[in-house]
Design a protein around this motif. Structure first.
Motif, PDB file in Angstrom:
ATOM      1  N   VAL A   1       0.811  -1.223   0.000  1.00 15.72           N
ATOM      2  CA  VAL A   1       0.000   0.000   0.000  1.00 15.72           C
ATOM      3  C   VAL A   1       0.837   1.262   0.000  1.00 15.72           C
ATOM      4  CG1 VAL A   1      -2.056  -0.994   1.071  1.00 15.72           C
ATOM      5  CG2 VAL A   1      -0.218  -0.109   2.523  1.00 15.72           C
ATOM      6  N   GLY A   2       2.065   1.219   0.490  1.00 12.67           N
ATOM      7  CA  GLY A   2       2.874   2.418   0.594  1.00 12.67           C
ATOM      8  C   GLY A   2       2.385   3.299   1.731  1.00 12.67           C
ATOM      9  N   GLN A   3       2.342   4.602   1.499  1.00 13.25           N
ATOM     10  CA  GLN A   3       1.961   5.540   2.546  1.00 13.25           C
ATOM     11  C   GLN A   3       0.499   5.970   2.438  1.00 13.25           C
ATOM     12  OE1 GLN A   3       4.723   8.769   3.038  1.00 13.25           O
ATOM     13  NE2 GLN A   3       6.513   7.462   2.816  1.00 13.25           N
ATOM     14  N   ARG A   4      -0.333   5.102   1.925  1.00 13.14           N
ATOM     15  CA  ARG A   4      -1.758   5.403   1.824  1.00 13.14           C
ATOM     16  C   ARG A   4      -2.559   4.258   2.424  1.00 13.14           C
ATOM     17  NH1 ARG A   4      -3.232   9.362  -2.225  1.00 13.14           N
ATOM     18  NH2 ARG A   4      -1.365  10.241  -3.188  1.00 13.14           N
ATOM     19  N   TYR A   5      -3.794   4.538   2.771  1.00 11.85           N
ATOM     20  CA  TYR A   5      -4.670   3.472   3.223  1.00 11.85           C
ATOM     21  C   TYR A   5      -6.014   3.617   2.535  1.00 11.85           C
ATOM     22  CZ  TYR A   5      -7.452   6.523   6.294  1.00 11.85           C
ATOM     23  OH  TYR A   5      -8.280   7.485   6.774  1.00 11.85           O
ATOM     24  N   TYR A   6      -6.697   2.501   2.365  1.00 13.05           N
ATOM     25  CA  TYR A   6      -7.974   2.499   1.657  1.00 13.05           C
ATOM     26  C   TYR A   6      -9.120   2.628   2.651  1.00 13.05           C
ATOM     27  CZ  TYR A   6     -11.528   1.358  -1.779  1.00 13.05           C
ATOM     28  OH  TYR A   6     -12.616   1.414  -2.617  1.00 13.05           O
ATOM     29  N   ASP A   7      -9.959   3.626   2.431  1.00 15.60           N
ATOM     30  CA  ASP A   7     -11.110   3.894   3.274  1.00 15.60           C
ATOM     31  C   ASP A   7     -12.332   3.229   2.654  1.00 15.60           C
ATOM     32  OD1 ASP A   7     -13.285   4.934   4.658  1.00 15.60           O
ATOM     33  OD2 ASP A   7     -12.321   6.874   4.983  1.00 15.60           O
ATOM     34  N   ASN A   8     -12.785   2.123   3.253  1.00 15.64           N
ATOM     35  CA  ASN A   8     -13.924   1.408   2.685  1.00 15.64           C
ATOM     36  C   ASN A   8     -15.206   2.239   2.711  1.00 15.64           C
ATOM     37  OD1 ASN A   8     -12.748  -1.153   1.998  1.00 15.64           O
ATOM     38  ND2 ASN A   8     -12.547  -1.563   4.175  1.00 15.64           N
ATOM     39  N   MET A   9     -15.346   3.089   3.734  1.00 12.12           N
ATOM     40  CA  MET A   9     -16.543   3.910   3.826  1.00 12.12           C
ATOM     41  C   MET A   9     -16.568   4.980   2.740  1.00 12.12           C
ATOM     42  SD  MET A   9     -18.324   2.645   6.272  1.00 12.12           S
ATOM     43  CE  MET A   9     -19.509   3.961   6.593  1.00 12.12           C
ATOM     44  N   ALA A  10     -15.437   5.647   2.565  1.00 13.57           N
ATOM     45  CA  ALA A  10     -15.362   6.696   1.546  1.00 13.57           C
ATOM     46  C   ALA A  10     -15.154   6.118   0.152  1.00 13.57           C
ATOM     47  CB  ALA A  10     -14.233   7.676   1.876  1.00 13.57           C
ATOM     48  N   GLY A  11     -14.570   4.912   0.080  1.00 10.38           N
ATOM     49  CA  GLY A  11     -14.382   4.250  -1.200  1.00 10.38           C
ATOM     50  C   GLY A  11     -13.190   4.736  -1.981  1.00 10.38           C
ATOM     51  N   HIS A  12     -12.141   5.234  -1.311  1.00  8.20           N
ATOM     52  CA  HIS A  12     -10.944   5.643  -2.040  1.00  8.20           C
ATOM     53  C   HIS A  12      -9.745   5.668  -1.107  1.00  8.20           C
ATOM     54  CE1 HIS A  12     -10.663   9.909  -0.542  1.00  8.20           C
ATOM     55  NE2 HIS A  12     -11.929   9.656  -0.274  1.00  8.20           N
ATOM     56  N   TRP A  13      -8.561   5.939  -1.683  1.00  6.55           N
ATOM     57  CA  TRP A  13      -7.311   5.958  -0.929  1.00  6.55           C
ATOM     58  C   TRP A  13      -7.090   7.335  -0.317  1.00  6.55           C
ATOM     59  CZ3 TRP A  13      -4.437   1.636  -0.204  1.00  6.55           C
ATOM     60  CH2 TRP A  13      -4.691   0.558  -1.050  1.00  6.55           C
ATOM     61  N   TRP A  14      -6.644   7.357   0.932  1.00  4.75           N
ATOM     62  CA  TRP A  14      -6.257   8.588   1.592  1.00  4.75           C
ATOM     63  C   TRP A  14      -4.739   8.678   1.646  1.00  4.75           C
ATOM     64  CZ3 TRP A  14      -9.580  12.332   2.470  1.00  4.75           C
ATOM     65  CH2 TRP A  14     -10.937  12.032   2.687  1.00  4.75           C
ATOM     66  N   ASN A  15      -4.231   9.878   1.418  1.00  8.20           N
ATOM     67  CA  ASN A  15      -2.797  10.103   1.550  1.00  8.20           C
ATOM     68  C   ASN A  15      -2.499  10.459   3.005  1.00  8.20           C
ATOM     69  OD1 ASN A  15      -0.139  10.725   1.353  1.00  8.20           O
ATOM     70  ND2 ASN A  15      -0.342  12.223  -0.276  1.00  8.20           N
ATOM     71  N   VAL A  16      -1.706   9.655   3.692  1.00 13.13           N
ATOM     72  CA  VAL A  16      -1.432   9.891   5.103  1.00 13.13           C
ATOM     73  C   VAL A  16       0.036  10.265   5.326  1.00 13.13           C
ATOM     74  CG1 VAL A  16      -3.269   8.386   5.916  1.00 13.13           C
ATOM     75  CG2 VAL A  16      -1.019   7.421   5.478  1.00 13.13           C
ATOM     76  N   ASP A  17       0.647  10.841   4.315  1.00 15.43           N
ATOM     77  CA  ASP A  17       2.053  11.213   4.410  1.00 15.43           C
ATOM     78  C   ASP A  17       2.193  12.516   5.197  1.00 15.43           C
ATOM     79  OD1 ASP A  17       4.725  11.349   4.142  1.00 15.43           O
ATOM     80  OD2 ASP A  17       4.748  11.872   2.024  1.00 15.43           O
ATOM     81  N   VAL A  18       1.977  12.431   6.492  1.00 16.72           N
ATOM     82  CA  VAL A  18       2.114  13.582   7.374  1.00 16.72           C
ATOM     83  C   VAL A  18       3.045  13.183   8.523  1.00 16.72           C
ATOM     84  CG1 VAL A  18      -0.118  14.580   6.829  1.00 16.72           C
ATOM     85  CG2 VAL A  18       0.036  12.891   8.644  1.00 16.72           C
ATOM     86  N   PRO A  19       3.721  14.144   9.183  1.00 15.10           N
ATOM     87  CA  PRO A  19       4.765  13.800  10.155  1.00 15.10           C
ATOM     88  C   PRO A  19       4.303  12.909  11.296  1.00 15.10           C
ATOM     89  CG  PRO A  19       4.899  16.109   9.551  1.00 15.10           C
ATOM     90  CD  PRO A  19       3.646  15.577   8.919  1.00 15.10           C
ATOM     91  N   ASN A  20       3.072  13.044  11.763  1.00 14.54           N
ATOM     92  CA  ASN A  20       2.621  12.297  12.919  1.00 14.54           C
ATOM     93  C   ASN A  20       1.884  11.015  12.557  1.00 14.54           C
ATOM     94  OD1 ASN A  20       3.656  14.201  14.728  1.00 14.54           O
ATOM     95  ND2 ASN A  20       1.857  15.501  14.474  1.00 14.54           N
ATOM     96  N   SER A  21       1.908  10.651  11.316  1.00  9.40           N
ATOM     97  CA  SER A  21       1.183   9.461  10.891  1.00  9.40           C
ATOM     98  C   SER A  21       1.998   8.214  11.169  1.00  9.40           C
ATOM     99  CB  SER A  21       0.858   9.546   9.396  1.00  9.40           C
ATOM    100  OG  SER A  21       0.418   8.291   8.934  1.00  9.40           O
ATOM    101  N   GLY A  22       1.453   7.317  12.000  1.00  8.83           N
ATOM    102  CA  GLY A  22       2.138   6.058  12.269  1.00  8.83           C
ATOM    103  C   GLY A  22       2.273   5.219  11.024  1.00  8.83           C
ATOM    104  N   LEU A  23       1.247   5.238  10.160  1.00 10.14           N
ATOM    105  CA  LEU A  23       1.282   4.455   8.931  1.00 10.14           C
ATOM    106  C   LEU A  23       2.400   4.938   8.018  1.00 10.14           C
ATOM    107  CD1 LEU A  23      -0.097   2.282   7.159  1.00 10.14           C
ATOM    108  CD2 LEU A  23      -1.459   4.115   6.177  1.00 10.14           C
TER     109      LEU A  23
END
Length: 428
Positions: free
Chosen positions: A189-211
């Motif tokens: 997946v890299g630095q994104r995760y798939y939101d089943n509710m929203a139905g698309h990938w979110w970019n979580v490349d932020v400093p405090n993101s554990g993912l």
């Protein structure tokens, strides 16, 4: 006067036949070897074209083609019909390369709205697939209703002549895949995760993101899923870093290189022991290229082999999911494919080929190297680099295997990492 007609004696005839038989016996293997040498050279030339395409793409856009690219809207139609949504950022790096490997016509079909050539028209509007197409996860049943030709196209440049795989249930096969490095965690997946509710990938490349932190620790290859990459990121040097490797496509014979073992687990499983299959005697000792005949298909929470179908190794050139178009440098070439969960998860994805003794890899500088199965690959029974999986980490098993460490998988692993600070001294 009598005239005598001279002829061969039976002994002489048998000697001639024996000599011809010996010559044929010596000649046929040489002919076969010459044919394989020609196929291997053709395969190498295909890979060189891909390498040249990557460099030309970088020259044009100042970055490498993204593995996991495409359209990204607020909804993803997935595998439903009619498909009028986006492709969910599921396109492999090979899609962007098509105009750079003499496939301009195919690129024109992909980059413009496409009207189905078979099946019913897409009602009510639009009457065509959107530019960049539907998701390549679209199944054959869906293609039967609204066929999207580009994803089913077999691209000659992406096929090794030595690989006999052809036809259904594959879509369009590829024998070349992106290198994701020498680790497992988050590489699918890299630095994104798939939101089943929203139905698309979110970019979580932020400093405090554990993912994002986990992905930066483990995604150590030249390609990182759904993230841009540049040659400047390859700190170990382009000539020391693998960017792509050769793949074997499945032909339905329980080959351990193409028929994946599923649900091997994370901590305590394939994350901690990439040599999971041999440790659990899953490989047939009499036929070491194949799985044990007693292994069942995976079902529910029960581990086993991937059921035969459209999800086999190298079956979709356009889809970025690692089972189809990626490899890593954990196990050496022509070893087994083992996933921690299902085929959309991550695991050991060694490259392989139908060539004798090894496979081709593409280096960052465009050179094509032949890597043997016996390349030095460190400790295959040690953990991969990861943290925060089930509350543990690779350092809990081996204090030397921590984020930023040298590859635990020897020369082979070092070739797959782009910035581990390792100098390649041995020839390969």
């Amino acid at each position: 006067m009598r005239s005598f007609k001279h002829g061969f004696t039976l002994v002489e005839l048998l000697v001639v036949i024996a000599i011809i038989g010996v010559l044929v016996g010596l000649l046929l293997p040489a002919v076969q070897a010459a044919r394989e040498a020609a196929r291997r050279m053709s395969c190498s030339n295909n890979f060189k074209q891909i390498g040249l395409g990557i460099h030309n793409y970088h020259a044009a856009y100042d970055q490498m083609p993204r593995h996991g690219s495409g359209t990204h809207l607020t909804s993803n139609a997935g595998d439903t019909d009619p498909i009028v949504g986006n492709n969910g950022m599921n396109l492999s790096f090979l899609v962007a390369l098509t105009p750079f490997i003499e496939q301009q016509a195919l690129w024109e079909q992909i980059s413009n709205p496409f009207r189905p050539t078979q099946g019913t028209a897409i009602p009510p509007a639009p009457a065509a697939f959107p530019a960049m197409g539907p998701t390549p996860t679209k199944g054959l049943g869906s293609h039967g209703q609204h066929r999207y030709d580009p994803w089913l196209t077999e691209v000659p440049t992406l096929r090794c002549p030595s690989d006999p795989g052809v036809g259904l249930p594959s879509h369009g096969r590829t024998n070349y895949g992106a290198c994701l490095g020498d680790a497992i965690h988050h590489t699918w997946v890299g630095q994104r995760y798939y939101d089943n509710m929203a139905g698309h990938w979110w970019n979580v490349d932020v400093p405090n993101s554990g993912l994002a932190l986990r992905a930066r620790e483990s995604c150590r290859g030249a390609f990182v899923m759904r993230q841009d990459g540049k040659f400047r990121d390859v700190l170990d040097g382009l000539s020391n870093t693998i960017v792509a490797g050769e793949l074997v496509s499945d032909v339905g014979d329980r080959d351990k290189r193409t028929h994946a073992y599923l649900l091997a687990g994370r901590s305590g499983g394939v994350y901690d022991n990439p040599n999971f299959a041999e440790a659990n005697t899953l490989i047939n000792p009499a036929r070491p290229k194949y799985w044990q005949t007693t292994i069942p298909n995976a079902a529910g929470a029960t581990a086993g082999l991937q059921p035969q179908g459209e999800g086999m190794r190298a079956y979709r050139w356009a889809l970025a999911q690692p089972v189809y178009s990626a490899m890593n440098t954990i196990l050496p070439p022509n070893r087994e494919v083992v996933f921690s969960d299902g085929i959309t998860s991550a695991g050991t994805l060694p490259p392989g080929s139908r060539h004798q003794g090894g496979c081709h890899v593409l280096m960052g500088d465009g050179a094509v190297k032949f890597i043997t199965d016996s390349i030095e690959a460190g400790n295959n029974s040690g953990p991969t680099v990861y943290a925060n999986v089930g509350g543990t980490s690779s350092a809990a098993i081996d204090p030397n295997v921590i984020p930023g460490c040298q590859s635990p998988f020897g020369l082979w692993g070092a070739l797959g990492t782009k910035a581990s600070g390792e100098t390649i001294k041995a020839s390969f």
